[in-house]
Design a protein around this motif. Structure first.
Motif, PDB file in Angstrom:
ATOM      1  N   MET A   1      13.393  -7.202  -3.401  1.00 30.78           N
ATOM      2  CA  MET A   1      12.003  -6.988  -3.001  1.00 30.78           C
ATOM      3  C   MET A   1      11.348  -8.303  -2.610  1.00 30.78           C
ATOM      4  O   MET A   1      10.632  -8.371  -1.589  1.00 30.78           O
ATOM      5  N   ASP A   2      11.587  -9.355  -3.373  1.00 28.45           N
ATOM      6  CA  ASP A   2      11.031 -10.655  -3.017  1.00 28.45           C
ATOM      7  C   ASP A   2      11.572 -11.131  -1.666  1.00 28.45           C
ATOM      8  O   ASP A   2      10.833 -11.675  -0.838  1.00 28.45           O
ATOM      9  N   TRP A   3      12.878 -10.933  -1.459  1.00 28.50           N
ATOM     10  CA  TRP A   3      13.500 -11.312  -0.183  1.00 28.50           C
ATOM     11  C   TRP A   3      12.895 -10.524   0.972  1.00 28.50           C
ATOM     12  O   TRP A   3      12.591 -11.079   2.042  1.00 28.50           O
ATOM     13  N   LEU A   4      12.692  -9.222   0.775  1.00 27.14           N
ATOM     14  CA  LEU A   4      12.163  -8.365   1.835  1.00 27.14           C
ATOM     15  C   LEU A   4      10.724  -8.743   2.173  1.00 27.14           C
ATOM     16  O   LEU A   4      10.381  -8.917   3.352  1.00 27.14           O
ATOM     17  N   THR A   5       9.873  -8.854   1.165  1.00 28.47           N
ATOM     18  CA  THR A   5       8.466  -9.149   1.436  1.00 28.47           C
ATOM     19  C   THR A   5       8.288 -10.550   2.012  1.00 28.47           C
ATOM     20  O   THR A   5       7.460 -10.756   2.912  1.00 28.47           O
ATOM     21  N   ALA A   6       9.085 -11.505   1.531  1.00 34.66           N
ATOM     22  CA  ALA A   6       8.997 -12.855   2.090  1.00 34.66           C
ATOM     23  C   ALA A   6       9.416 -12.866   3.550  1.00 34.66           C
ATOM     24  O   ALA A   6       8.803 -13.547   4.385  1.00 34.66           O
ATOM     25  N   GLY A   7      10.448 -12.111   3.883  1.00 31.63           N
ATOM     26  CA  GLY A   7      10.891 -12.040   5.266  1.00 31.63           C
ATOM     27  C   GLY A   7       9.873 -11.382   6.173  1.00 31.63           C
ATOM     28  O   GLY A   7       9.623 -11.844   7.297  1.00 31.63           O
ATOM     29  N   LEU A   8       9.251 -10.312   5.700  1.00 30.84           N
ATOM     30  CA  LEU A   8       8.264  -9.616   6.518  1.00 30.84           C
ATOM     31  C   LEU A   8       7.038 -10.483   6.775  1.00 30.84           C
ATOM     32  O   LEU A   8       6.491 -10.500   7.884  1.00 30.84           O
ATOM     33  N   THR A   9       6.583 -11.189   5.758  1.00 27.33           N
ATOM     34  CA  THR A   9       5.358 -11.966   5.911  1.00 27.33           C
ATOM     35  C   THR A   9       5.561 -13.265   6.678  1.00 27.33           C
ATOM     36  O   THR A   9       4.583 -13.864   7.134  1.00 27.33           O
ATOM     37  N   SER A  10       6.809 -13.692   6.823  1.00 22.41           N
ATOM     38  CA  SER A  10       7.061 -14.962   7.513  1.00 22.41           C
ATOM     39  C   SER A  10       7.796 -14.802   8.836  1.00 22.41           C
ATOM     40  O   SER A  10       8.038 -15.792   9.534  1.00 22.41           O
ATOM     41  N   SER A  11       8.146 -13.564   9.200  1.00 25.63           N
ATOM     42  CA  SER A  11       8.970 -13.356  10.385  1.00 25.63           C
ATOM     43  C   SER A  11       8.255 -13.815  11.650  1.00 25.63           C
ATOM     44  O   SER A  11       7.096 -13.458  11.894  1.00 25.63           O
ATOM     45  N   PRO A  12       8.957 -14.575  12.520  1.00 27.93           N
ATOM     46  CA  PRO A  12       8.373 -14.966  13.801  1.00 27.93           C
ATOM     47  C   PRO A  12       8.558 -13.916  14.887  1.00 27.93           C
ATOM     48  O   PRO A  12       8.068 -14.082  16.009  1.00 27.93           O
ATOM     49  N   ALA A  13       9.296 -12.845  14.581  1.00 26.96           N
ATOM     50  CA  ALA A  13       9.582 -11.817  15.585  1.00 26.96           C
ATOM     51  C   ALA A  13       8.416 -10.851  15.700  1.00 26.96           C
ATOM     52  O   ALA A  13       7.679 -10.600  14.742  1.00 26.96           O
ATOM     53  N   ARG A  14       8.272 -10.262  16.877  1.00 28.69           N
ATOM     54  CA  ARG A  14       7.202  -9.290  17.084  1.00 28.69           C
ATOM     55  C   ARG A  14       7.438  -8.043  16.232  1.00 28.69           C
ATOM     56  O   ARG A  14       6.543  -7.581  15.521  1.00 28.69           O
ATOM     57  N   TRP A  15       8.638  -7.475  16.311  1.00 34.27           N
ATOM     58  CA  TRP A  15       8.937  -6.241  15.609  1.00 34.27           C
ATOM     59  C   TRP A  15       9.751  -6.547  14.355  1.00 34.27           C
ATOM     60  O   TRP A  15      10.746  -7.270  14.413  1.00 34.27           O
ATOM     61  N   LYS A  16       9.318  -5.980  13.249  1.00 35.18           N
ATOM     62  CA  LYS A  16      10.037  -6.097  11.987  1.00 35.18           C
ATOM     63  C   LYS A  16      10.700  -4.742  11.702  1.00 35.18           C
ATOM     64  O   LYS A  16      10.031  -3.787  11.312  1.00 35.18           O
ATOM     65  N   LEU A  17      11.997  -4.671  11.954  1.00 34.66           N
ATOM     66  CA  LEU A  17      12.770  -3.446  11.740  1.00 34.66           C
ATOM     67  C   LEU A  17      13.435  -3.511  10.375  1.00 34.66           C
ATOM     68  O   LEU A  17      13.918  -4.570   9.960  1.00 34.66           O
ATOM     69  N   ILE A  18      13.486  -2.366   9.680  1.00 40.24           N
ATOM     70  CA  ILE A  18      14.071  -2.322   8.346  1.00 40.24           C
ATOM     71  C   ILE A  18      15.115  -1.212   8.317  1.00 40.24           C
ATOM     72  O   ILE A  18      14.790  -0.030   8.475  1.00 40.24           O
ATOM     73  N   GLY A  19      16.384  -1.602   8.135  1.00 39.60           N
ATOM     74  CA  GLY A  19      17.462  -0.640   7.975  1.00 39.60           C
ATOM     75  C   GLY A  19      17.459  -0.124   6.549  1.00 39.60           C
ATOM     76  O   GLY A  19      17.757  -0.848   5.603  1.00 39.60           O
ATOM     77  N   ASN A  20      17.115   1.143   6.396  1.00 39.69           N
ATOM     78  CA  ASN A  20      16.672   1.701   5.120  1.00 39.69           C
ATOM     79  C   ASN A  20      17.448   2.982   4.852  1.00 39.69           C
ATOM     80  O   ASN A  20      17.373   3.916   5.635  1.00 39.69           O
ATOM     81  N   SER A  21      18.190   3.042   3.758  1.00 41.58           N
ATOM     82  CA  SER A  21      19.116   4.173   3.583  1.00 41.58           C
ATOM     83  C   SER A  21      18.452   5.462   3.129  1.00 41.58           C
ATOM     84  O   SER A  21      19.005   6.538   3.339  1.00 41.58           O
ATOM     85  N   VAL A  22      17.281   5.404   2.483  1.00 46.72           N
ATOM     86  CA  VAL A  22      16.605   6.635   2.051  1.00 46.72           C
ATOM     87  C   VAL A  22      15.143   6.603   2.472  1.00 46.72           C
ATOM     88  O   VAL A  22      14.533   5.546   2.588  1.00 46.72           O
ATOM     89  N   MET A  23      14.569   7.763   2.687  1.00 45.11           N
ATOM     90  CA  MET A  23      13.254   7.902   3.320  1.00 45.11           C
ATOM     91  C   MET A  23      12.163   7.199   2.505  1.00 45.11           C
ATOM     92  O   MET A  23      12.051   7.374   1.295  1.00 45.11           O
ATOM     93  N   VAL A  24      11.330   6.421   3.200  1.00 45.72           N
ATOM     94  CA  VAL A  24      10.241   5.704   2.546  1.00 45.72           C
ATOM     95  C   VAL A  24       8.916   6.446   2.688  1.00 45.72           C
ATOM     96  O   VAL A  24       8.035   6.322   1.829  1.00 45.72           O
ATOM     97  N   ALA A  25       8.740   7.239   3.739  1.00 48.24           N
ATOM     98  CA  ALA A  25       7.496   7.997   3.913  1.00 48.24           C
ATOM     99  C   ALA A  25       7.363   9.024   2.797  1.00 48.24           C
ATOM    100  O   ALA A  25       8.337   9.678   2.420  1.00 48.24           O
ATOM    101  N   PRO A  26       6.163   9.199   2.251  1.00 50.98           N
ATOM    102  CA  PRO A  26       5.980  10.236   1.228  1.00 50.98           C
ATOM    103  C   PRO A  26       6.315  11.615   1.779  1.00 50.98           C
ATOM    104  O   PRO A  26       5.958  11.957   2.905  1.00 50.98           O
TER     105      PRO A  26
END
Length: 560
Positions: A354-379
């Motif tokens: 989780m720390d790795w993921l959030t740090a990457g999202l908040t510091s990414s220089p890329a326009r789009w932040k894509l997340i390869g995610n094995s199980v559904m995150v939407a409620p």
């Protein structure tokens, strides 16, 4: 009920030729097209090769490197998992020219029974954003030629990224037509496999609508290292999977069936220590076989394996591939057990990831932040509870704050981690986040609101696109009703109770194609006609997109 535009196109792509009836937008030139033709025309050579019976593959493309993979059958008796066979010397070559007139990199490695005679090479010193061809030579035989492609340089301006997306490919449930149709395309930069690449069940224990189409090897549920190697080896003999691996690099993560159903860090729903032995031994065996047989990079610390990792595609996109099985707590259960879904001490990612993921999202220089995610995150809940009554009902009935979840194996069973992730995205104003998900054998497009109970309204933190299974049983299959009959009112009821869900399709098998540009990220769903037919055709199902800075919107059918 909201009115949704869902575009259907029943035109079937030719199952005989495998040709893709859309305008090709690929910018890699004629070399890629020639490679795709070469790969498809040599599919029979893969099966007939005495030494390279399991084909070739590549994966995890970086700007200057890519993983190359194959397996050497040193004798007829040295089958996957057998532990038999002498060491073999293998030469590998990679070239920007399909005639191999100029060699970009090459080397020699020795493979043994200790690695099940698999070969995995990190080919370095390559040019970014370049199509390459590769091959192996061993025991007097040369492998079929594979095509791969390196990622763009990290600081390069990229106008388009196109990814194929697949998950949940159960050998017994059907033929892998989705792989064949993806292999026929000439416009993909990579294929992202979101988990359940193999299935662990014994013969006849988990099939499809029509029962077992073909039989698993070995016959019993796989538990040992020998078992997992044998099963991986069987899957790698599928001609459609071999063709796809040989045509484009894969970016993969595992879900549960690479080890055992509904696995978590200390066990699995289908693992009985009294019958199967210690979970730690089974988990280690499944991980070892996976890393031997898949073209993935992994970091090792002692016995620990880390496969969550990040890949860049210039300044356009960054892809974070998650591992949601190795670190999670046991899922919350029905009844009073649902209270545990909101427990802040429980995790699906583990704290370090989780720390790795959030740090990457908040510091990414890329326009789009894509997340390869094995199980559904939407409620996905019934119903989302409005705040005034949430606390009382949660305390009285054990219903989680977001509502009664359908599947505690998803992020719905780990709501504290989801709140942490979503709040981090919102507080840091991280834009253009898109989750790419498999697992549930159905198709979905969703906005990701901070407060699903009161949506629409309020901020969103991104979007999610969920792809269907390649073959594994869908909701429609389990209903045993004709497709697009009983499932349709169920889809409408789900969307009526979950207003953030923009698209739901519960019947069909197939794959997704994600196209990312500076302006938007668009998912196209493609559905095969019949997984029991090895020559099945395919049709376009729907298109939804997220404009930069926006929310999920339907898109018209692409023009052929």
């Amino acid at each position: 009920m909201r009115s949704l535009l869902v575009v259907e196109n029943n035109a079937v792509i030719s199952s005989a030729t495998g040709q893709f009836a859309r305008r090709t937008l690929f910018t890699g030139g004629t070399a890629a097209a020639a490679a795709a033709v070469l790969v498809l025309s040599t599919a029979t050579a893969h099966a007939a090769s005495a030494v390279f019976r399991h084909g070739v593959a590549s994966g995890d493309p970086l700007p200057g490197a890519v993983i190359l993979w194959t397996r050497v059958s040193v004798t007829d008796e040295a089958t996957p998992g057998s532990g038999l066979g002498a060491p073999a010397t293998v030469r590998w070559e990679i070239s920007a020219n399909e005639s191999f007139a100029g060699i970009a990199a090459s080397g020699t490695v020795t493979t043994t029974a200790d690695s099940d005679h698999t070969v995995k090479v990190d080919a370095t010193g390559l040019a970014p954003a370049t199509d390459y061809f590769y091959r192996f030579t061993a025991l007097g035989e040369t492998s079929p030629i594979g095509r791969t492609r390196t990622a763009p340089a990290n600081d390069s301006d990229v106008e388009r990224l196109r990814l194929g997306l697949v998950s949940c490919s159960n050998w017994e449930a059907g033929w892998f037509g989705s792989y064949r149709h993806l292999a026929a395309r000439t416009d993909l930069d990579a294929v992202v496999h979101l988990g359940d690449y193999i299935y662990e069940y014994g013969r006849g224990k988990y099939t499809g609508r029509s029962g077992a189409v073909r039989a698993h090897d070995p016959a019993a549920e796989i538990v040992s290292l020998t078992d997992y190697r044998t099963r991986h080896g069987q899957y790698k003999t599928d001609p459609d999977l071999m063709a796809l691996h040989a045509s484009v690099p894969f970016i993969c993560t595992w879900d549960d069936h690479e080890s055992a159903d509904n696995s978590w860090r200390e066990g699995s729903e289908n693992h009985d220590p009294a019958v199967h032995g210690p979970w730690s031994a089974r988990r280690a065996a499944s991980a070892q076989a996976y890393l031997e047989w898949m073209p993935v990079r992994a970091a090792r610390t002692g016995t620990e394996v880390q496969i969550y990792r990040r890949l860049r595609f210039g300044t356009l996109a960054e892809l974070s591939m998650l591992d949601l099985r190795s670190y999670r707590d046991h899922e919350a259960g029905p009844g009073a057990g649902w209270r545990h879904a909101d427990d802040p001490a429980r995790t699906i990612t583990g704290r370090a990831q989780m720390d790795w993921l959030t740090a990457g999202l908040t510091s990414s220089p890329a326009r789009w932040k894509l997340i390869g995610n094995s199980v559904m995150v939407a409620p996905l809940v019934f119903p989302p509870l409005e705040p005034a009554t949430t606390q009382a009902i949660t305390e009285a009935l054990g219903v989680p704050q977001g509502g009664l979840t359908v599947n505690g194996d998803q992020w719905d069973g780990y709501t504290a981690d989801r709140r942490t992730l979503f709040r981090t995205i919102a507080d840091n104003k991280v834009g253009d986040v898109v989750f790419l998900t498999g697992d549930i054998h159905t198709s979905w497009a969703a906005d990701l609101p901070l407060d699903a109970a009161n949506y629409p309204g309020g901020p969103t933190v991104g979007a999610e696109f969920v792809i269907p299974s390649v073959t594994s049983a869908s909701v429609g299959d389990l209903l045993k009703m004709p497709p697009r009959t009983a499932s349709v009112p169920a889809e409408e009821a789900i969307k009526a109770a979950n207003h953030h869900l923009r698209y739901t399709e519960l019947d069909s098998h197939g794959f997704g194609v994600l196209e990312v540009t500076p302006a938007q990220a668009q998912m196209d769903w493609f559905y095969v006609a019949d997984v029991t037919d090895p020559a099945t055709g395919v049709r376009h199902g729907a298109s939804f997109a997220v404009p930069a800075g926006g929310r999920v919107e339907p898109r018209p059918t692409p023009v052929p």
